[in-house]
Each structure stands twice: as C-alpha cells, then as structure tokens.
Design a protein around this motif. Structure first.
Motif, PDB file in Angstrom:
ATOM      1  N   THR A 109       3.313   1.248   3.791  1.00 46.38           N
ATOM      2  CA  THR A 109       2.579   0.418   2.459  1.00 46.38           C
ATOM      3  C   THR A 109       1.961   0.878   1.350  1.00 46.38           C
ATOM      4  O   THR A 109       1.374   2.596   1.070  1.00 46.38           O
ATOM      5  CB  THR A 109       1.698  -0.561   2.569  1.00 46.38           C
ATOM      6  OG1 THR A 109       1.744  -1.573   3.771  1.00 46.38           O
ATOM      7  CG2 THR A 109       0.935  -1.262   1.552  1.00 46.38           C
ATOM      8  N   ARG A 164       0.497  -7.274  -7.314  1.00 41.34           N
ATOM      9  CA  ARG A 164      -1.018  -8.440  -7.606  1.00 41.34           C
ATOM     10  C   ARG A 164      -1.651  -8.253  -9.215  1.00 41.34           C
ATOM     11  O   ARG A 164      -1.458  -6.993  -9.469  1.00 41.34           O
ATOM     12  CB  ARG A 164      -2.057  -6.910  -6.541  1.00 41.34           C
ATOM     13  CG  ARG A 164      -1.208  -6.935  -5.555  1.00 41.34           C
ATOM     14  CD  ARG A 164      -0.717  -8.076  -4.399  1.00 41.34           C
ATOM     15  NE  ARG A 164      -0.775  -8.094  -3.095  1.00 41.34           N
ATOM     16  CZ  ARG A 164       0.250  -8.333  -2.151  1.00 41.34           C
ATOM     17  NH1 ARG A 164       0.191 -10.136  -2.095  1.00 41.34           N
ATOM     18  NH2 ARG A 164       0.592  -8.121  -1.056  1.00 41.34           N
ATOM     19  N   HIS A 213      -7.461  -7.177   6.463  1.00 45.61           N
ATOM     20  CA  HIS A 213      -6.124  -7.176   7.294  1.00 45.61           C
ATOM     21  C   HIS A 213      -5.571  -6.161   6.981  1.00 45.61           C
ATOM     22  O   HIS A 213      -5.651  -5.345   6.971  1.00 45.61           O
ATOM     23  CB  HIS A 213      -5.336  -8.572   6.783  1.00 45.61           C
ATOM     24  CG  HIS A 213      -4.299  -7.621   5.346  1.00 45.61           C
ATOM     25  ND1 HIS A 213      -5.269  -7.770   3.678  1.00 45.61           N
ATOM     26  CD2 HIS A 213      -3.938  -7.241   5.188  1.00 45.61           C
ATOM     27  CE1 HIS A 213      -4.298  -7.218   3.432  1.00 45.61           C
ATOM     28  NE2 HIS A 213      -3.715  -6.598   3.582  1.00 45.61           N
ATOM     29  N   HIS A 220      -7.277  -3.128   6.328  1.00 46.00           N
ATOM     30  CA  HIS A 220      -7.357  -2.817   4.902  1.00 46.00           C
ATOM     31  C   HIS A 220      -7.872  -3.924   3.730  1.00 46.00           C
ATOM     32  O   HIS A 220      -7.646  -5.182   4.508  1.00 46.00           O
ATOM     33  CB  HIS A 220      -6.695  -1.947   4.110  1.00 46.00           C
ATOM     34  CG  HIS A 220      -5.255  -2.892   4.017  1.00 46.00           C
ATOM     35  ND1 HIS A 220      -4.201  -2.936   4.978  1.00 46.00           N
ATOM     36  CD2 HIS A 220      -4.624  -3.414   2.819  1.00 46.00           C
ATOM     37  CE1 HIS A 220      -2.917  -3.295   4.488  1.00 46.00           C
ATOM     38  NE2 HIS A 220      -3.524  -3.894   3.279  1.00 46.00           N
ATOM     39  N   TRP A 229       0.459   1.581  -2.502  1.00 42.88           N
ATOM     40  CA  TRP A 229      -0.361   0.718  -3.034  1.00 42.88           C
ATOM     41  C   TRP A 229      -0.622   1.920  -4.337  1.00 42.88           C
ATOM     42  O   TRP A 229      -1.249   3.229  -4.376  1.00 42.88           O
ATOM     43  CB  TRP A 229      -1.376   0.573  -2.548  1.00 42.88           C
ATOM     44  CG  TRP A 229      -2.344  -0.656  -3.386  1.00 42.88           C
ATOM     45  CD1 TRP A 229      -2.545  -1.632  -3.397  1.00 42.88           C
ATOM     46  CD2 TRP A 229      -3.372  -0.336  -4.033  1.00 42.88           C
ATOM     47  NE1 TRP A 229      -3.567  -2.678  -4.301  1.00 42.88           N
ATOM     48  CE2 TRP A 229      -3.655  -1.767  -5.178  1.00 42.88           C
ATOM     49  CE3 TRP A 229      -4.402   0.964  -4.997  1.00 42.88           C
ATOM     50  CZ2 TRP A 229      -5.018  -1.459  -6.141  1.00 42.88           C
ATOM     51  CZ3 TRP A 229      -5.416   1.066  -5.962  1.00 42.88           C
ATOM     52  CH2 TRP A 229      -5.071  -0.306  -5.857  1.00 42.88           C
ATOM     53  N   ALA A 245      -8.949  -5.608  -0.876  1.00 44.08           N
ATOM     54  CA  ALA A 245      -9.288  -5.780  -1.801  1.00 44.08           C
ATOM     55  C   ALA A 245     -10.437  -5.622  -1.738  1.00 44.08           C
ATOM     56  O   ALA A 245     -11.282  -6.347  -1.327  1.00 44.08           O
ATOM     57  CB  ALA A 245      -8.351  -6.426  -2.712  1.00 44.08           C
ATOM     58  N   ASP A 253       2.058  -3.174  -4.958  1.00 45.58           N
ATOM     59  CA  ASP A 253       2.542  -2.347  -2.824  1.00 45.58           C
ATOM     60  C   ASP A 253       3.455  -2.542  -2.465  1.00 45.58           C
ATOM     61  O   ASP A 253       3.770  -3.662  -2.046  1.00 45.58           O
ATOM     62  CB  ASP A 253       1.145  -3.158  -2.449  1.00 45.58           C
ATOM     63  CG  ASP A 253       0.979  -4.791  -2.287  1.00 45.58           C
ATOM     64  OD1 ASP A 253      -0.211  -4.904  -3.087  1.00 45.58           O
ATOM     65  OD2 ASP A 253       1.613  -5.394  -1.914  1.00 45.58           O
ATOM     66  N   LEU A 305      -7.690  -1.176  -3.482  1.00 47.79           N
ATOM     67  CA  LEU A 305      -7.651  -1.179  -1.822  1.00 47.79           C
ATOM     68  C   LEU A 305      -9.028  -0.199  -1.240  1.00 47.79           C
ATOM     69  O   LEU A 305      -9.547   0.927  -1.721  1.00 47.79           O
ATOM     70  CB  LEU A 305      -6.462  -0.597  -1.944  1.00 47.79           C
ATOM     71  CG  LEU A 305      -5.862  -1.750  -1.345  1.00 47.79           C
ATOM     72  CD1 LEU A 305      -5.722  -2.948  -1.994  1.00 47.79           C
ATOM     73  CD2 LEU A 305      -4.426  -1.062  -0.625  1.00 47.79           C
ATOM     74  N   THR A 356      -8.132 -10.338  -1.618  1.00 54.46           N
ATOM     75  CA  THR A 356      -7.455 -10.343  -0.180  1.00 54.46           C
ATOM     76  C   THR A 356      -8.568  -9.482   0.715  1.00 54.46           C
ATOM     77  O   THR A 356      -8.981  -8.645   0.618  1.00 54.46           O
ATOM     78  CB  THR A 356      -6.759  -8.808  -0.686  1.00 54.46           C
ATOM     79  OG1 THR A 356      -5.379  -9.358  -1.513  1.00 54.46           O
ATOM     80  CG2 THR A 356      -5.116  -9.215   0.722  1.00 54.46           C
ATOM     81  N   ARG A 387      -6.934  -6.950 -12.869  1.00 53.70           N
ATOM     82  CA  ARG A 387      -5.925  -5.975 -11.812  1.00 53.70           C
ATOM     83  C   ARG A 387      -5.014  -5.843 -11.847  1.00 53.70           C
ATOM     84  O   ARG A 387      -4.127  -7.357 -10.910  1.00 53.70           O
ATOM     85  CB  ARG A 387      -7.202  -5.520 -10.381  1.00 53.70           C
ATOM     86  CG  ARG A 387      -7.159  -4.492  -9.935  1.00 53.70           C
ATOM     87  CD  ARG A 387      -5.704  -4.487  -8.868  1.00 53.70           C
ATOM     88  NE  ARG A 387      -6.674  -5.317  -7.310  1.00 53.70           N
ATOM     89  CZ  ARG A 387      -6.641  -5.905  -6.278  1.00 53.70           C
ATOM     90  NH1 ARG A 387      -5.043  -5.157  -6.856  1.00 53.70           N
ATOM     91  NH2 ARG A 387      -7.169  -6.433  -5.681  1.00 53.70           N
ATOM     92  N   ARG A 431       6.555  -1.204  -0.641  1.00 52.22           N
ATOM     93  CA  ARG A 431       6.907  -0.806   1.459  1.00 52.22           C
ATOM     94  C   ARG A 431       8.387  -0.126   1.392  1.00 52.22           C
ATOM     95  O   ARG A 431       8.944  -0.542   0.491  1.00 52.22           O
ATOM     96  CB  ARG A 431       7.653  -2.561   2.130  1.00 52.22           C
ATOM     97  CG  ARG A 431       5.535  -2.241   2.906  1.00 52.22           C
ATOM     98  CD  ARG A 431       4.824  -3.959   1.936  1.00 52.22           C
ATOM     99  NE  ARG A 431       3.730  -3.561   1.841  1.00 52.22           N
ATOM    100  CZ  ARG A 431       3.133  -4.683   1.311  1.00 52.22           C
ATOM    101  NH1 ARG A 431       3.729  -4.811   0.181  1.00 52.22           N
ATOM    102  NH2 ARG A 431       1.326  -4.623   1.727  1.00 52.22           N
ATOM    103  N   SER A 455      -1.698  -4.439  -9.623  1.00 52.02           N
ATOM    104  CA  SER A 455      -1.210  -3.305  -9.120  1.00 52.02           C
ATOM    105  C   SER A 455      -0.217  -3.819  -8.210  1.00 52.02           C
ATOM    106  O   SER A 455       0.513  -4.507  -8.372  1.00 52.02           O
ATOM    107  CB  SER A 455      -2.488  -3.486  -7.831  1.00 52.02           C
ATOM    108  OG  SER A 455      -2.774  -3.566  -7.533  1.00 52.02           O
ATOM    109  N   ASP A 459      -1.301  -4.964   7.752  1.00 53.90           N
ATOM    110  CA  ASP A 459       0.025  -5.391   7.023  1.00 53.90           C
ATOM    111  C   ASP A 459       1.061  -6.237   7.628  1.00 53.90           C
ATOM    112  O   ASP A 459       1.694  -6.541   7.104  1.00 53.90           O
ATOM    113  CB  ASP A 459       0.636  -4.306   5.904  1.00 53.90           C
ATOM    114  CG  ASP A 459      -0.145  -4.093   4.613  1.00 53.90           C
ATOM    115  OD1 ASP A 459      -0.604  -4.863   4.159  1.00 53.90           O
ATOM    116  OD2 ASP A 459      -0.095  -3.722   4.085  1.00 53.90           O
TER     117      ASP A 459
HETATM  118  O1  LIG Z   1      -3.873  -5.573  -3.778  1.00 55.32           O
HETATM  119  C1  LIG Z   1      -4.260  -5.946  -3.513  1.00 55.32           C
HETATM  120  O2  LIG Z   1      -4.901  -7.126  -3.488  1.00 55.32           O
HETATM  121  C2  LIG Z   1      -4.209  -6.400  -1.644  1.00 55.32           C
HETATM  122  C3  LIG Z   1      -2.986  -5.403  -1.006  1.00 55.32           C
HETATM  123  C4  LIG Z   1      -2.533  -6.000   0.449  1.00 55.32           C
HETATM  124  O3  LIG Z   1      -3.102  -5.180   1.164  1.00 55.32           O
HETATM  125  C5  LIG Z   1      -0.922  -5.407   0.408  1.00 55.32           C
HETATM  126  O4  LIG Z   1      -0.589  -5.421  -0.533  1.00 55.32           O
HETATM  127  O5  LIG Z   1      -0.971  -4.788   1.407  1.00 55.32           O
END
Ligand SMILES: O=C(O)CCC(=O)C(=O)O
Ligand SMILES: [Fe+2]
Length: 347
Positions: free
Chosen positions: A157, A129, A143, A229, A159, A231, A245, A172, A140, A241, A247, A243, A145
């Motif tokens: 997940t 992301r 929600h 979760h 992160w 963001a 994520d 997150l 984000t 930012r 799986r 990052s 996943d």
């Molecule tokens: O990093 C984000 O903004 C969202 C990450 C997230 O919710 C995810 O990857 O499941």
C-alpha cells in the motif's frame, strides 16, 4: 484504547537509503513500513489536488466561492464510503486521468521495485480517500489491508496525501513492526471506513509503538498487507482530507478479482469505460490486461463476518451497527443482506 496524540511517535524517514535495494528490504523487514519525504512530484500532486477538489466543488462538497485547493468543506455536507451520495461524487473524481496515471510515475515504480526486488505493477483499482471534517465516527479504524485487498501479503500500500496533511487533518498512523505477526488478526465490525477493525487487546498484546507525522505534499508511506494501521480523525474545523492509497503488486503474484474493478464499483455500478470516457490518451487504459495477471476470487469471509457481527450488535440496540445496516439497505435494497438488515431494523 485508540492511541492518543501523546503516545504517537514520529515516523522514521528512509530517504537516506532510497535506491539501495538491500537496505530498503532490511528496513522494511524491521519497521513494517518505509516513509519517504517528498518522494512524489509535488507539482504533479498540486495539479491533481486542484483537479480533484474542483470536481468536488462542482458536486457541492467544497464551499462555493472559495478556492477549491483550500479544501474547505461545504458546511452541512458529510458522507463517507458506503453512502450512495459519497459514491456518486467519488466516481466523478474516479474519471480523472491524472488520478490514475499518477500511480504509474517513474519514482513510484522504481521505489516499489527496489523495495521488493521484483517486477511490480500498480493494481488496476486506484483508491482515493475524501474525508470530511469532524465526521470522526467514520474514521478508518485499526486494520490490516489484507482483509480488504487480498491477493498476497506482499502487496504494498502506498499512502500519500494530495496536499499537506498535518496531524489534525487525519493522516495515517502505523504500528511499527506489526507486520511481524505474520498472519491476519481477527477483524470485527466497525462503523469506520472499510467496516472492519482489530480490537485493542489484540494489537496491544504486541507491545508495539504507533507512529505518524505531519505529512507534507509528496510524502509517501509504503507498507505491506499485514502492517497494522489506521487513520487519525480529521478534527479540523472545515478542511477535507484528500489522499491516495494505491496498491502495487509483483506481476507474477495473483490479484483478487475485485482489485481489477474501479474502487467502490460494488457499492454503485461503475466500470472502466465510464472511468476512461474523458481521457485524452489510451496509454494507461486496461494496461494490466497485457500483464496477464492471475486473477483469483475475492474471499468474502472477512466482510461477511463483519456483517454478521453488525446484525448481532444491531439486534442488541447498538446504534452504530444500526446506522451501518440502514446505510446498506439504502445502498443496495435488493440484496439478501439488505433483506436481513431491514428485518432487524424493523424490530
Ligand atoms: O486513508 C484512510 O483513511 C485509510 C487508508 C488505508 O487504511 C488504506 O488505504 O489502506
Ligand atoms: Fe488500510
């Protein structure tokens, strides 16, 4: 209501039980997440950060004349998932070998194996992301996943920020214990990344606590597919930012078909051959094919419902929904959804 900084608690660390499979399992059962400080190789992540941000600078996202590792966004540039100009740059980064191979690190594989007690693999689709400052309408939303990644509720997940990620950079936050709802809650249209969100009354009814932290490089947050979760908004003046994520799933579990494709391939065509074009090793190319994962079709019901809601909202003059539809028309003008969206936007 979106939780505000005052009602966010600190994430609880689990470094004390690393390597202790049964302790990890019972804590995951209790919290719905596990958070480890400095779990991943900091030097490797620093190198990955340098490489990813250098590509972003070459593509015009990072301010010219600055050190790319500082992550200073080019003024005036803002885009996100769903925008064509986002996917174009994102897929350049997607070609990065270290970005993919980092998901196979010994420590990540061991940790997810200890957490589940089962043989695990990173899913083929790795995810990064790249979040622009002060673009908060696209953050984000809240929600689970499962609506995006599917397969099974047991998928994990992982992160991790690629660089330090203090709260203002928008890391997150998780709703502690929310995996215990045991099902996918209703998701609705959102302008934020992923386009689907849980309404506040639905998670507020659970009476649970939001948690986050000032993340440092190497810190890693791991949770299963039902944990709620979101963001936090990136409210820095000028920093991007970055990052990961990724799986992980049990090798014997099914995988939804789209997770065997590069991320955002549905938004602009992009395949594994392009991903691998500049790699200097074959070791992690198509590694999952040898695992013979059971591939199941993607369930479109979640995203179709979000689209229908966006249409309904746009018809009633909702600007966020109209923006979403316009983006969809621009991205994929020849689809049935784009045809419907065009008609609504013309009214
Ligand atoms: O990093 C984000 O903004 C969202 C990450 C997230 O919710 C995810 O990857 O499941
Ligand atoms: Fe998520």
């Amino acid at each position: 209501m979106i939780p505000t900084l005052e009602n966010l608690e600190e994430l609880q660390e689990s470094n004390d039980i690393l390597g202790d499979s049964s302790a990890l399992q019972s804590r995951m059962e209790e919290y719905g997440y596990l958070f480890f400080r400095r779990l991943q190789d900091v030097e490797m992540l620093k190198e990955l950060r340098r490489q990813m941000l250098t590509t972003m600078q070459e593509c015009g996202w990072i301010k010219q004349g600055t050190d790319p590792v500082d992550g200073i966004a080019e003024p005036g540039v803002q885009c996100t998932e769903g925008d064509l100009e986002y996917t174009d740059v994102y897929h350049q980064i997607y070609r990065n070998q270290l970005f993919h191979t980092s998901a196979h690190s010994e420590v990540m594989l061991k940790t997810v194996r200890d957490i589940t007690g089962r043989p695990m693999t990173p899913q083929p689709q790795k995810v990064a992301r790249l979040w622009f400052p002060n673009y908060t309408a696209h953050t984000t939303p809240i929600h689970q996943d499962y609506v995006h990644f599917q397969g099974t509720y047991e998928n994990l997940t992982c992160w991790a920020p690629v660089g330090d990620c203090p709260i203002e950079l928008g890391g997150l936050a998780v709703l502690k214990g929310s995996h215990k709802v045991g099902k996918v809650l209703e998701h609705h249209f959102s302008l934020g990344a992923g386009s689907l969100m849980i309404e506040s009354e639905d998670y507020e009814a659970l009476g649970l606590q939001w948690q986050t932290t000032n993340y440092g490089i190497g810190d890693t947050l791991i949770f299963p597919a039902l944990t709620i979760h979101m963001a936090l908004p990136n409210v820095t003046e000028d920093r991007l930012r970055v990052s990961l994520d990724n799986r992980y799933q049990a090798i014997e579990d099914p995988i939804a078909e789209h997770m065997t494709e590069p991320h955002l391939a549905s938004m602009s065509p992009f395949g594994w051959e392009e991903t691998y074009a500049d790699w200097d090793s074959d070791e992690y190319k198509y590694y999952w094919k040898d695992l013979r994962l059971k591939v199941i079709p993607k369930d479109w019901s979640f995203s179709n419902k979000g689209f229908e809601e966006a249409c309904e909202l746009a018809r009633n003059g909702n600007e966020e929904a109209a923006h979403h539809l316009a983006r969809q028309v621009k991205r994929a003008p020849n689809t049935e959804q784009a045809r419907i969206a065009r008609k609504i936007l013309a009214q």
